[in-house]
Enzyme design. Structure first.
Site, PDB file in Angstrom:
ATOM      1  N   TYR A   4      24.580  15.761  32.581  1.00 26.46           N
ATOM      2  CA  TYR A   4      24.337  15.524  31.150  1.00 26.46           C
ATOM      3  C   TYR A   4      23.613  16.696  30.510  1.00 26.46           C
ATOM      4  O   TYR A   4      22.487  16.552  30.037  1.00 26.46           O
ATOM      5  CB  TYR A   4      23.543  14.232  30.980  1.00 26.46           C
ATOM      6  N   GLU A  42      26.572   8.339  42.553  1.00 27.87           N
ATOM      7  CA  GLU A  42      25.205   8.852  42.552  1.00 27.87           C
ATOM      8  C   GLU A  42      24.345   8.269  43.664  1.00 27.87           C
ATOM      9  O   GLU A  42      23.233   7.776  43.421  1.00 27.87           O
ATOM     10  CB  GLU A  42      24.559   8.635  41.177  1.00 27.87           C
ATOM     11  N   ASP A  56      22.148   1.549  35.965  1.00 31.71           N
ATOM     12  CA  ASP A  56      21.991   1.544  34.516  1.00 31.71           C
ATOM     13  C   ASP A  56      22.957   0.574  33.838  1.00 31.71           C
ATOM     14  O   ASP A  56      23.691   0.949  32.930  1.00 31.71           O
ATOM     15  CB  ASP A  56      22.212   2.985  34.013  1.00 31.71           C
ATOM     16  N   GLU A  68      31.137  12.504  34.454  1.00 33.73           N
ATOM     17  CA  GLU A  68      30.267  11.932  33.417  1.00 33.73           C
ATOM     18  C   GLU A  68      29.594  13.039  32.625  1.00 33.73           C
ATOM     19  O   GLU A  68      28.997  13.951  33.208  1.00 33.73           O
ATOM     20  CB  GLU A  68      29.153  11.054  34.011  1.00 33.73           C
TER      21      GLU A  68
HETATM   22  C1  GCB Z   1      24.695   8.258  35.154  1.00 36.20           C
HETATM   23  C2  GCB Z   1      25.163   7.011  35.801  1.00 36.20           C
HETATM   24  C3  GCB Z   1      25.533   5.940  34.793  1.00 36.20           C
HETATM   25  C4  GCB Z   1      24.555   5.917  33.640  1.00 36.20           C
HETATM   26  C5  GCB Z   1      24.570   7.274  32.968  1.00 36.20           C
HETATM   27  C6  GCB Z   1      23.579   7.352  31.807  1.00 36.20           C
HETATM   28  O1  GCB Z   1      24.651   9.301  35.750  1.00 36.20           O
HETATM   29  O2  GCB Z   1      26.216   7.216  36.706  1.00 36.20           O
HETATM   30  O3  GCB Z   1      25.564   4.699  35.446  1.00 36.20           O
HETATM   31  O4  GCB Z   1      24.811   4.899  32.739  1.00 36.20           O
HETATM   32  O5  GCB Z   1      24.245   8.265  33.888  1.00 36.20           O
HETATM   33  O6  GCB Z   1      23.940   7.072  30.690  1.00 36.20           O
HETATM   34  O7  GCB Z   1      22.428   7.694  32.062  1.00 36.20           O
END
Ligand code: GCB
Length: 651
Positions: free
Chosen positions: A493, A440, A194, A529
């Site tokens: 998330y 990941e 990403d 994260e």
């Molecule tokens: C993740 C990744 C990261 C992304 C992020 C996102 O899990 O490690 O590279 O940018 O999510 O914002 O989706």
């Protein structure tokens, strides 16, 4: 500019390109950061170079000469989408004057990093090839450089990613698609990670001299003894262009204020330091980031002399099933996932940006960042060492899928080479706290176990003084790699990619999820994260996704869970995604890049930055420094370190 010579290079390039020897490159060892000294001379080749793209269909013909800054990604420098989205070889060249005084010296050409594959030529002769962005590589160019005249330096870079590059990607040919029609030979680069696959010469290019017999590497480790002294162990290796030369080594150790406090002789040694001035992280001590200097002096039988000055910190990391500690004191990570990313230069080194970013890290009160998702520039690491910011140092292995290469070691070898390059480059850095093998990857596939066993064993043979992690996005019941590592870093998330719009479930879900990690694997756990895409200036109350209110609300809900888990002793830290907005490929889920930054891409704070600042300063006071004076302009109180239900009521 000698275009005729450059074109001659272009024509011979592909036939001439040698196979890469792994683990070591076909270049010379590049781990010691180049420096000037009384016996070494360093010349920067940074500036505006000549640049040409090679058409993919005909890579041996360059076209379209353009001025191009080095270091910088080339993608965002022109007005052409064809440059931004170019796939394949790009050619850079410049002329470098070399003084007559360099005759008789050994000369090295070093590239701080170039993405992804690079071939370097001096006066038309290939001197080194390298694959993998984000790490330095070098060539001994003594026999190729002409002292006393201008020398043509040419660097070809290719951004193509495959199943066996780290990270992976693939060129997808679309002209045989049956549903949509494409021009003949139409292809695009596709990848799962990403962030934008910026390409070019990303870090400084230098030429430097050493004597023919020279200091090749210096390794320094430190331990704290029970009697309050510290032991500094060092090992120096030398090398020579001469067939027969022997060298003796002397070292002296200087304190952070520059006074020499000890001398020793021999290529390996140990120095005891009484009353050591320890290296501490930011806000753990009034003087964070203190560094000693080991001055290494070499005298060779041939008469050659060399000096290298290696900075290091006296500090010791330790870890167990619940806790990470620095100098025996438990440390709670208040951090960021970051990117090397900014307007115009993409992933190119930018000193104003680096200093600004560290000023912001300190302003927020953070004590750590992860080099998501690749090793960062040495200039960034220097700043972390000097300012006392802990670093989780990560290889470029983002979103790997090794099942695609089962039975083929090329991917693993590329990954091992990146790990090797990262650890050798950063081994002496006091800030580097944890080695991260990947982000990941598919760590619940059975192939992961032998694959990661090789990586973990290799990392431990290179460095036994730091814990190892791999950043995970699986679930504890399916995870196979966690037993091999020392610290669980998990990304999740809640309220964003799941239960979108529902911040009210975050606290419950976060606590449940991270507790399960600890209960399953009995390791310290970091939330590496969490976050929400947020368009700066977009406001919605009640909160709505993409608004500044939603980002802050999502954070506040997470803070509730973090506080509850921190109290249980095994929750070792929180790292918001991301420090700043950053560019990604064009995608229907990304509005000109990933907007999860606490700061905009131009480094202006969103509302969330003020909230995070109040939490991080409050945490510093709670965990590290009870009398820490809070900044007078802190916008909120430190309430998010002492939450109760009134402050963050359930809906
Ligand atoms: C993740 C990744 C990261 C992304 C992020 C996102 O899990 O490690 O590279 O940018 O999510 O914002 O989706």
């Amino acid at each position: 500019m000698k275009w005729s010579l450059l074109l001659a290079v272009l024509v011979t390039a592909s036939a001439d390109r040698p196979k890469r020897a792994r683990l070591a490159d076909d270049g010379v060892f590049a781990s010691l950061q180049p420096q000037d000294s009384e016996y070494r001379e360093l010349r920067s080749l940074d500036g505006v170079w000549q640049f040409r793209l090679a058409p993919r269909a005909d890579p041996e013909r360059g076209f379209r000469g353009l001025p191009m800054p080095v270091p910088s990604s080339y993608n965002d420098i022109t007005e052409h989408a064809s440059v931004r989205d170019h796939l394949g070889w790009a050619w850079y060249s410049t002329e470098a004057w070399v003084p007559r005084s360099w005759a008789g010296q050994r000369a090295v050409l070093r590239v701080g990093s170039a993405h992804y594959t690079a071939s370097v030529y001096v006066n038309g002769a290939l001197v080194v090839t390298h694959s993998g962005g984000h790490l330095p590589f070098a060539a001994d160019v003594t026999d190729r450089l002409q002292p006393g005249q201008a020398n043509l330096v040419t660097v070809a870079v290719n951004n193509t990613l495959t199943d066996v590059t780290v990270p992976q990607g693939r060129t997808v040919y679309k002209d045989n698609n049956t549903n949509y029609v494409y021009p003949a030979g139409y292809a695009t680069l596709e990848y799962n990670f990403d962030f934008f696959n910026y390409a070019g010469i990303h870090r400084p290019v230098v030429l430097y001299t050493t004597p023919p017999t020279f200091i090749d590497d210096v390794v320094v480790t430190t331990t704290l003894e029970n009697d309050g002294t510290a032991t500094v162990k060092y090992h120096v290796s030398t090398s020579s262009r001469l067939s027969d030369d022997s060298a003796t080594i002397e070292v002296s150790l200087a304190t952070p204020d520059g006074s020499v406090m000890a001398e020793a002789a021999g290529s390996t040694g140990s120095i005891s330091v009484t009353a050591p001035q320890l290296w501490w992280p930011y806000l753990m001590d009034a003087q964070p980031g203190r560094q000693y200097t080991l001055e290494v002096r070499m005298a060779a039988a041939s008469g050659a002399r060399d000096v290298y000055r290696q900075k290091f910190g006296i500090r010791q990391f330790s870890w167990n099933a619940t806790t990470l500690a620095v100098n025996g004191r438990p440390v709670y990570i208040r951090g960021f996932g970051m990117h090397e990313d900014s307007d115009l230069r993409g992933k190119g080194l930018d000193l104003p940006l680096i200093v600004k970013d560290f000023n912001l890290i300190e302003w927020v009160g953070a004590n750590c960042f992860r080099t998501s998702h690749y090793p960062y520039a040495e200039e960034i690491m220097d700043a972390a060492d000097a300012r006392g910011i802990l670093v989780i140092d990560e290889t470029p292995a983002v979103s790997l899928d090794y099942s695609a290469t089962a039975g083929d070691d090329r991917l693993l070898n590329e990954h091992l080479a990146a790990l090797d390059g990262m650890i050798r480059r950063d081994k002496n850095r006091p800030s580097v706290f944890i080695w991260s093998l990947s982000n990941e990857a598919k760590t619940s596939q059975p192939e992961a176990v032998p694959y990661y066993t090789r990586l973990v064993n290799y990392a431990r043979t290179l460095d036994g003084t730091r814990p190892i992690t791999a950043v995970l996005n699986t679930y504890p019941d399916a995870e196979l790699v966690a037993p091999l590592i020392d610290v669980v870093c998990a990304n999740r998330y809640f309220g964003w990619y799941s239960d979108t719009g529902h911040t009210e479930v975050i606290e419950l879900q976060s606590e449940h999820f991270f507790t399960l990690w600890h209960e399953t694997f009995h390791k310290p756990v970091i939330n590496s994260e969490y976050g929400a895409d947020t368009v700066a200036g977009l406001h919605e109350e009640p909160t709505f996704v993409f608004s500044e209110e939603y980002q802050t609300q999502l954070m506040a809900r997470n803070f509730h869970a973090f506080e509850a888990m921190r109290a249980r002793g095994w929750f070792a830290g929180e790292m918001i995604w991301n420090f700043a907005d950053f560019m990604t490929k064009q995608d229907t889920t990304r509005v000109v890049g990933n907007r999860k930054g606490i700061f905009t891409r131009q480094r202006q704070p969103k509302m969330a930055a003020h909230l995070l600042r109040s939490r991080y300063w409050g945490l510093a006071r709670l965990t590290d420094w009870p009398d820490l004076p809070l900044p007078a302009d802190l916008m909120f109180s430190d309430s998010y370190t002492a939450l109760d239900d009134d402050q963050c009521p359930a809906p």
